[in-house]
Every structure is written in C-alpha cells, then in structure tokens.
Design an enzyme around this catalytic site. Structure first.
Site, short mmCIF file in Angstrom:
data_model
loop_
_atom_site.label_atom_id
_atom_site.label_comp_id
_atom_site.label_asym_id
_atom_site.label_seq_id
_atom_site.Cartn_x
_atom_site.Cartn_y
_atom_site.Cartn_z
N GLU A 1 36.92 41.57 16.52
CA GLU A 1 35.85 40.60 16.27
C GLU A 1 34.93 41.17 15.19
O GLU A 1 33.81 40.71 15.01
CB GLU A 1 35.08 40.27 17.55
N CYS B 1 36.09 40.41 23.17
CA CYS B 1 36.75 41.62 23.69
C CYS B 1 38.10 41.33 24.32
O CYS B 1 38.74 42.24 24.86
CB CYS B 1 35.85 42.33 24.69
N HIS C 1 37.20 45.99 31.59
CA HIS C 1 36.57 46.01 30.27
C HIS C 1 35.23 46.73 30.43
O HIS C 1 34.48 46.45 31.38
CB HIS C 1 36.35 44.58 29.76
P1 HMG Z 1 18.00 45.43 29.55
O1 HMG Z 1 17.16 44.23 29.74
O2 HMG Z 1 17.55 46.37 28.52
O3 HMG Z 1 18.10 46.31 30.84
O4 HMG Z 1 19.47 44.92 29.25
P2 HMG Z 1 17.74 45.98 32.37
O5 HMG Z 1 16.31 45.79 32.53
O6 HMG Z 1 18.68 44.92 32.89
O7 HMG Z 1 18.14 47.38 32.99
C1 HMG Z 1 19.46 47.81 32.98
C2 HMG Z 1 19.68 48.62 34.24
O8 HMG Z 1 18.93 49.83 34.14
C3 HMG Z 1 19.23 47.93 35.53
O9 HMG Z 1 20.16 48.27 36.53
C4 HMG Z 1 17.89 48.61 35.82
O10 HMG Z 1 17.53 48.58 37.20
C5 HMG Z 1 18.19 50.02 35.35
P3 HMG Z 1 21.06 47.11 37.21
O11 HMG Z 1 20.11 46.20 37.90
O12 HMG Z 1 21.76 46.39 36.06
O13 HMG Z 1 21.98 47.85 38.09
N1 HMG Z 1 16.99 50.82 35.05
C6 HMG Z 1 16.86 52.11 35.36
N2 HMG Z 1 17.71 52.99 35.98
C7 HMG Z 1 17.28 54.28 36.13
N3 HMG Z 1 16.06 54.71 35.71
C8 HMG Z 1 15.20 53.89 35.08
C9 HMG Z 1 15.60 52.51 34.89
N4 HMG Z 1 15.00 51.45 34.31
C10 HMG Z 1 15.87 50.41 34.42
N5 HMG Z 1 14.02 54.34 34.66
C11 HMG Z 1 21.80 44.76 28.96
C12 HMG Z 1 20.68 45.55 29.61
C13 HMG Z 1 23.14 45.35 29.38
C14 HMG Z 1 21.74 43.31 29.40
C15 HMG Z 1 21.64 44.86 27.40
O14 HMG Z 1 21.88 46.18 27.00
C16 HMG Z 1 22.56 43.93 26.63
O15 HMG Z 1 22.23 42.79 26.33
N6 HMG Z 1 23.79 44.44 26.23
C17 HMG Z 1 24.76 43.66 25.47
C18 HMG Z 1 25.50 42.62 26.31
C19 HMG Z 1 26.50 43.26 27.27
O16 HMG Z 1 26.94 44.37 27.10
N7 HMG Z 1 26.97 42.47 28.27
C20 HMG Z 1 28.00 42.93 29.21
C21 HMG Z 1 28.80 41.78 29.79
S1 HMG Z 1 29.51 40.75 28.51
C22 HMG Z 1 30.84 41.68 27.90
O17 HMG Z 1 31.25 42.62 28.51
C23 HMG Z 1 31.43 41.26 26.59
C24 HMG Z 1 31.00 42.12 25.40
O18 HMG Z 1 31.70 43.35 25.40
C25 HMG Z 1 31.22 41.36 24.09
C26 HMG Z 1 32.62 40.83 23.79
O19 HMG Z 1 33.33 40.30 24.63
O20 HMG Z 1 32.95 40.88 22.59
C27 HMG Z 1 29.52 42.45 25.43
#
Ligand code: HMG
Length: 385
Positions: free
Chosen positions: A79, A111, A233
């Site tokens: 992609e 992906c 994945h």
């Molecule tokens: P965010 O808003 O920065 O993070 O986004 P958050 O607030 O959701 O926190 C993440 C985790 O950290 C949470 O844990 C918090 O509790 C924890 P969870 O509830 O998820 O278990 N946390 C802490 N832990 C320890 N100590 C601390 C602390 N503070 C918070 N102090 C997000 C995170 C992954 C959403 C963001 O990085 C993002 O948008 N990433 C890109 C999208 C993505 O990877 N999506 C995955 C599913 S889609 C997919 O897999 C397809 C993809 O590969 C693309 C394709 O297909 O081409 C992405």
C-alpha cells in the site's frame, strides 16, 4: 499435493529510533508506548529506500540460481507503491534478474495484500506444480510526526517462495474471509501519510477476528485445541493481544496460556521494527519460527487483516526441518546491527524526498538496492556492487 511456503526472507532498514526517546520527545509517559502500545524500536527507511528497494532486498534473500528460473508468478502486496500505473513487481524484473515468462503484478488492499497474493500463489502452484511463485509484502507505514499513529510506524518487507512440497509451511487450503466498506484507515493518493480512526480501527480488527474465528470453527469443526499457535496481523504488538484476549475464559486456561506464550514469541521482531503493514503477519510467522518453540506438524491459525477492510483466517502446518530454510542467525544479526538515530534525525529524514535530478542526497548507501535517481519523474534503481 502439498503446497505452501518454501522459503521466507525478511528485510528492514538499517536505521531505527528508540521508542522511549520518541515518547520523551513527544512528552508522553514511555510506559504508554512500551507497555500500552507494546513497541521498543521503530525502523526508519533512508531517502533512497521505498517499497521497490525493500521488496528487492527481501526477495534477494529467497532467490537462488536453482529457484529463480522456476518462478512463474510474481506478486507484490503493498500500500506504499511508488507509481499509480507501473506495478512494484515490474521494477523487480531486472533488479532480481527474473525470467520474462512470468505474470508480475501488484495487489493493494491495505495490510491484506500479501495474504491475497499468497492465496493466489497457492492456486497457481496447485494448477502448475512445476512452477513456483514469489510473493512479496513491502511497505513503509507512516502516519506523520506527532500524530497518535506515529508510535506504530515502521518499514520493511517479507518475501515468500510458494511451491509444491514446501520446506517451511504447508497451507491447508482451509480459510474463511470477509470484506466490508469501513472507514477505519485510508491514504488518499495525494498523501504520503495515512489517516486513521485509531480506536475504531482497533474495534473493527477485533470484530473481524471474532466473526471469522466463529466461522472458521463452524466450517471446519475445530476449536482452539486444534491449534498450537495463533498468529495475527501486528500493527503494534498490543493489537493481536486484544484479539487473542477475546478467547480468555472461553477456552481452557492452559490452552489460553500456551497461545499467549506463543503470541509473545511471534511479536518479538515486530516490537523492534514496527508495522510493516502487509508484511506484519508474515514477520510474526518468521519471529515465531525463529524465537518460538515451533515443531514439525504444529498447526497454525493465521489472522490477516487489512483496513478498509478485508479479513481472512486460514490454517497451515509446520514442515519438518523448516529451521534449515530460515537463516535465523542472519536475521537476528541484522536486527542487532542496525544503527540507532536520534528523533531529530528521524524527523529530518521523514521530511526529505529525492527530487527530480537531485543525486546529492545519495552520498551514503548502505544497502544492495537503491533509488539512484528520479529523472523526468521516472524512478530509476540500481544495485551496489
Ligand atoms: P492513542 O489514543 O494514542 O492511545 O492511540 P490510547 O489512549 O488508546 O492508549 C493506548 C494504550 O496505552 C491503552 O491501552 C492505554 O490504556 C495504554 P489499551 O486500552 O488499548 O489496552 N496506556 C498506558 N499503558 C501504560 N502506561 C501508561 C499508559 N497510558 C496509556 N502510562 C492507537 C493508540 C493504536 C489507536 C494509535 O496509535 C493509532 O491510531 N494507530 C494507528 C492505527 C492502528 O494501528 N490500528 C490498529 C488496527 S487497524 C490495522 O491493524 C490495520 C493497519 O495495519 C493498516 C492497514 O491495514 O494497512 C493499521
């Protein structure tokens, strides 16, 4: 006839950033990135690298004088392609000295692309047993500086040769899949970086897994007890765990503990590289085969997910002697020998691109394949000697 993965090769750029340093630069508690997201290092591609060069690097690791002329199909799942018309695979024809009597093309579905390629390769080899297929996943995962997705960026490629009587993984020809129009993640043609509804994308990923796992069990009359390992994945290492966790309490505790333990082995490389997009599931497979306790005839479940969205669960069996066909020491050495760069240097590389006619930015090339020039808007590639 058995058909499956005969060879597996992996490439990731030689530079990386430390995730704790990224957290500090972004004024975030490092535990959020290392525990909450589950990453340690992130690969940083150089200005002379793209989906073509990384695909060539990975494929070069699985091709040899014996198998090169048996290839009849070349598919690149990506992609991050460099051209809206010409497929990444076309650039590879001369870079990899591939025979001309092949079908060579590119597949895009986030992906999921490499899994589509792998299934197509399975069918091709089943119909043409004297031929082999080369399937490559190559991507640069980019969300942009200071975005929530930044911590989940990465880069690299995985190459697979699919053949009859494979030496690594026999595909069972058992799979279930689903597609739906979902706005969880997208990258318009004008943008170098992806856009994501992050939390929504997490939910859709888990929903696709849950739905497909139910379908797979019903279709093939199996349960978790029939699998030694479940591979996912891995956009970031916590993500697959969120899906696996849906089985907690639903299956015997010892089985769940075993699957969690094996999952941990499958994410070791991704934790140190980041998201490879379409290569991530297959990097998880390599990581499990290199770092885990994989044995002949172990049954694997593989969950492929591509945003937008397509999901597939399929199963496979590990072949006896697989370890002789994966160069574990080489992969580990390469990962350990990368160079850490500062967050400031990563930001500077991030914003640079090779311009038409400019070759001054290419003063140092540390890889075999590289983008040598952009001339009249045409990308030209070379091999170092
Ligand atoms: P965010 O808003 O920065 O993070 O986004 P958050 O607030 O959701 O926190 C993440 C985790 O950290 C949470 O844990 C918090 O509790 C924890 P969870 O509830 O998820 O278990 N946390 C802490 N832990 C320890 N100590 C601390 C602390 N503070 C918070 N102090 C997000 C995170 C992954 C959403 C963001 O990085 C993002 O948008 N990433 C890109 C999208 C993505 O990877 N999506 C995955 C599913 S889609 C997919 O897999 C397809 C993809 O590969 C693309 C394709 O297909 O081409 C992405």
């Amino acid at each position: 006839m058995d058909v499956g993965i005969d060879r597996l090769g992996f490439y990731t750029p030689k530079k990386y950033i430390d995730i704790v340093e990224l957290a500090q630069a972004r004024d975030v508690d490092p535990n959020k990135f290392t525990i909450g997201i589950g990453q340690s290092k992130q690969a940083v591609p150089d200005i002379y690298q793209d989906a073509v060069t990384m695909a060539a690097e990975a494929a070069n690791r699985v091709l040899d004088d014996d198998n090169r002329n048996e290839i009849g199909l070349v598919i690149v799942g990506t992609e991050s392609s460099v051209d809206e018309s010409k497929a990444t695979s076309a650039f590879l024809m001369d870079l990899l000295d591939l025979p001309e009597d092949v079908r060579a093309f590119e597949i895009k579905e986030a992906c999921y692309g490499a899994t589509a390629g792998l299934q197509m390769a399975y069918n091709f080899v089943a119909m043409n047993p004297d031929k082999k297929a080369l399937v490559i996943a190559s991507d640069i995962a980019r969300y942009g500086i200071k975005t929530p997705g930044e911590v989940t960026q990465g880069a690299g490629a995985v190459a697979m040769i699919v053949s009859q009587d494979p030496h690594i993984l026999k595909l069972d020809n058992k799979s279930v899949y689903m597609s739906r129009n979902v706005g969880d993640f997208w990258r318009p043609t004008f943008s170098k970086t992806a856009f994501a509804r992050g939390k929504f994308s997490n939910e859709i990923y888990v929903e696709f897994f849950t739905t497909l796992w139910k379908k797979f069990q019903a279709k093939y009359n199996v349960t978790a007890a029939d699998f030694d390992t479940m591979l996912f994945h891995i956009p970031y290492t916590k993500m697959g765990m969120k899906a696996l966790r849906t089985l907690e309490g639903q299956i015997p505790d010892d089985k769940y503990a075993e699957l969690v333990d094996h999952y941990q082995k499958s994410i070791e490389f991704s934790r140190n590289v980041g998201n490879l997009y379409t290569g991530s599931l297959y990097l998880g497979l390599i990581s499990y085969l290199v770092n885990g306790d994989a044995k002949a005839n172990d049954n694997l479940m593989l969950f492929s997910y591509g945003s937008g969205a397509v999901g597939e669960i399929y199963s496979a069996k590990i072949v006896a002697g697989f370890d002789k066909y994966i160069d574990s020491d080489f992969i580990k050495k390469e990962l350990n020998n990368r160079k850490k760069i500062s967050v400031a240097d990563y930001e500077s590389i991030f914003s640079k691109e090779l311009e038409n006619g400019d070759t001054t930015a290419l003063s140092t090339v540390h890889d075999k394949f590289y983008l040598s020039e952009i001339k009249e808007n045409e990308r030209l590639y070379k091999l170092t000697n």
